[in-house]
Design an enzyme around this catalytic site. Structure first.
Site, short mmCIF file in Angstrom:
data_model
loop_
_atom_site.label_atom_id
_atom_site.label_comp_id
_atom_site.label_asym_id
_atom_site.label_seq_id
_atom_site.Cartn_x
_atom_site.Cartn_y
_atom_site.Cartn_z
N VAL A 240 6.13 -9.27 1.67
CA VAL A 240 5.07 -10.27 1.70
C VAL A 240 5.49 -11.61 1.12
O VAL A 240 4.73 -12.58 1.18
CB VAL A 240 3.79 -9.79 0.98
CG1 VAL A 240 3.16 -8.62 1.72
CG2 VAL A 240 4.07 -9.43 -0.48
N TYR B 156 2.81 -14.27 -15.50
CA TYR B 156 1.83 -13.38 -14.88
C TYR B 156 0.41 -13.93 -15.07
O TYR B 156 -0.39 -13.97 -14.13
CB TYR B 156 1.96 -11.99 -15.48
CG TYR B 156 1.10 -10.93 -14.83
CD1 TYR B 156 1.44 -10.39 -13.60
CD2 TYR B 156 -0.07 -10.46 -15.45
CE1 TYR B 156 0.67 -9.40 -13.00
CE2 TYR B 156 -0.84 -9.48 -14.86
CZ TYR B 156 -0.47 -8.95 -13.64
OH TYR B 156 -1.25 -7.98 -13.05
N LYS C 281 -2.01 -15.12 -11.89
CA LYS C 281 -3.29 -14.46 -11.64
C LYS C 281 -4.46 -15.43 -11.79
O LYS C 281 -5.47 -15.33 -11.06
CB LYS C 281 -3.45 -13.25 -12.57
CG LYS C 281 -2.44 -12.14 -12.28
CD LYS C 281 -2.48 -11.69 -10.82
CE LYS C 281 -1.58 -10.52 -10.53
NZ LYS C 281 -1.65 -10.07 -9.12
N ALA D 42 0.83 -1.21 0.00
CA ALA D 42 0.00 0.00 0.00
C ALA D 42 0.86 1.25 0.00
O ALA D 42 0.48 2.28 0.55
CB ALA D 42 -0.93 0.00 1.21
N SER D 43 2.03 1.17 -0.64
CA SER D 43 2.91 2.32 -0.71
C SER D 43 2.79 3.09 -2.01
O SER D 43 3.33 4.17 -2.16
CB SER D 43 4.37 1.87 -0.53
OG SER D 43 4.72 0.91 -1.50
N ASN E 74 -2.74 -7.30 -2.24
CA ASN E 74 -2.56 -6.44 -3.39
C ASN E 74 -1.19 -6.58 -4.05
O ASN E 74 -0.90 -5.88 -5.01
CB ASN E 74 -2.77 -4.97 -2.94
CG ASN E 74 -2.57 -3.98 -4.05
OD1 ASN E 74 -3.20 -4.08 -5.10
ND2 ASN E 74 -1.67 -3.03 -3.86
#
Length: 246
Positions: free
Chosen positions: A65, A157, A161, A14-15, A91
């Site tokens: 994370v 990717y 996902k 969340a940066s 996220n």
């Protein structure tokens, strides 16, 4: 409806980008925030900005994370501070692309660790706390590429996902009897610091005109309503879905 007063929303990475946009979205409806990222200076900036603008409490923890020990320390700190986590937004996202016939082991594993394994690791730890309360909302940010395939040279990717989407379906079935919902958001082309150059490229604009009905990428904050809905008390009978916002 959708009143988040006294609720705690935890957002990973969340940066910047979508993480910051969602942090503002949840703050607008009254949530206190726990934000994680590796860049401590950026977390401090986000904390100060949101607290001064909305008058809410923001707790941050520098954390990677992809590191299980980091995740445990972060969640323990959040629980010690707030006493609970009502909503988790996973996220984290990044990728190293290339043609499928040339993609290296290292680039494949890098993408897997950040985009998929981190979702499992954080969900595992936070769900332990949510089970104690018999309540929780978990929102995993995937991608529209988790629902379809393209020739963008991003096979790893796409795979991660899609994994997030089906991980969420399976976790939703496991956790539903414990009062916890698990859902996925699949964003299309969202403008962030990382994507701005790509989305403004003329060749990519041509591609968007062919594949995106609105002929444009998202505007700031257009993901927030979906996240607020899925994280709400009112969305108690919605679990296991993959919501495209594209």
């Amino acid at each position: 409806m959708f009143n988040y007063k006294d609720r705690v929303v935890m957002i990973t990475v969340a940066s910047s980008g979508l993480g910051v946009q969602m942090a503002h979205g949840f703050a607008e409806v009254g949530a206190n925030l726990a934000i994680l990222a590796r860049r401590e200076e950026r977390l401090k900036e986000v904390k100060e900005e949101i607290e001064s603008k909305y008058g809410l409490e923001v707790f941050y923890h520098k954390s990677n994370v992809t590191n299980t020990e980091d995740i445990d320390k972060a969640v323990t700190s959040i629980i010690n501070h707030f006493g609970k986590i009502d909503v988790l937004v996973n996220n984290a996202g990044s990728s190293k692309g290339g043609p499928v016939n040339e993609l290296s082991d290292e680039d494949w594993q890098f993408t897997m660790d950040i985009d998929l394994t981190s979702v499992f690791n954080v969900t595992r730890r936070v769900s332990q706390e949510m089970i104690k309360k018999e309540h929780g909302r978990i929102i995993n940010i995937a991608s529209i590429y988790g629902l379809l395939g393209t020739n963008q040279m991003q096979t790893a990717y796409h795979a991660t996902k899609a994994g997030v989407v089906n991980f969420s379906r399976a976790a939703s079935a496991e956790l539903a009897p414990k009062g916890i919902t698990v859902n996925t958001i699949c964003p299309g082309y969202f403008t962030t610091e990382l994507t701005e150059d790509t989305l403004s490229n003329n060749d990519f604009k041509t591609y968007m005109n062919l594949t995106v009905p609105m002929h444009r990428p998202s505007k700031q904050g257009e993901l927030n309503a979906g996240a607020i809905f899925l994280g709400s008390v009112e969305a108690s009978y919605v679990t296991g879905i993959a919501l495209p916002i594209d």
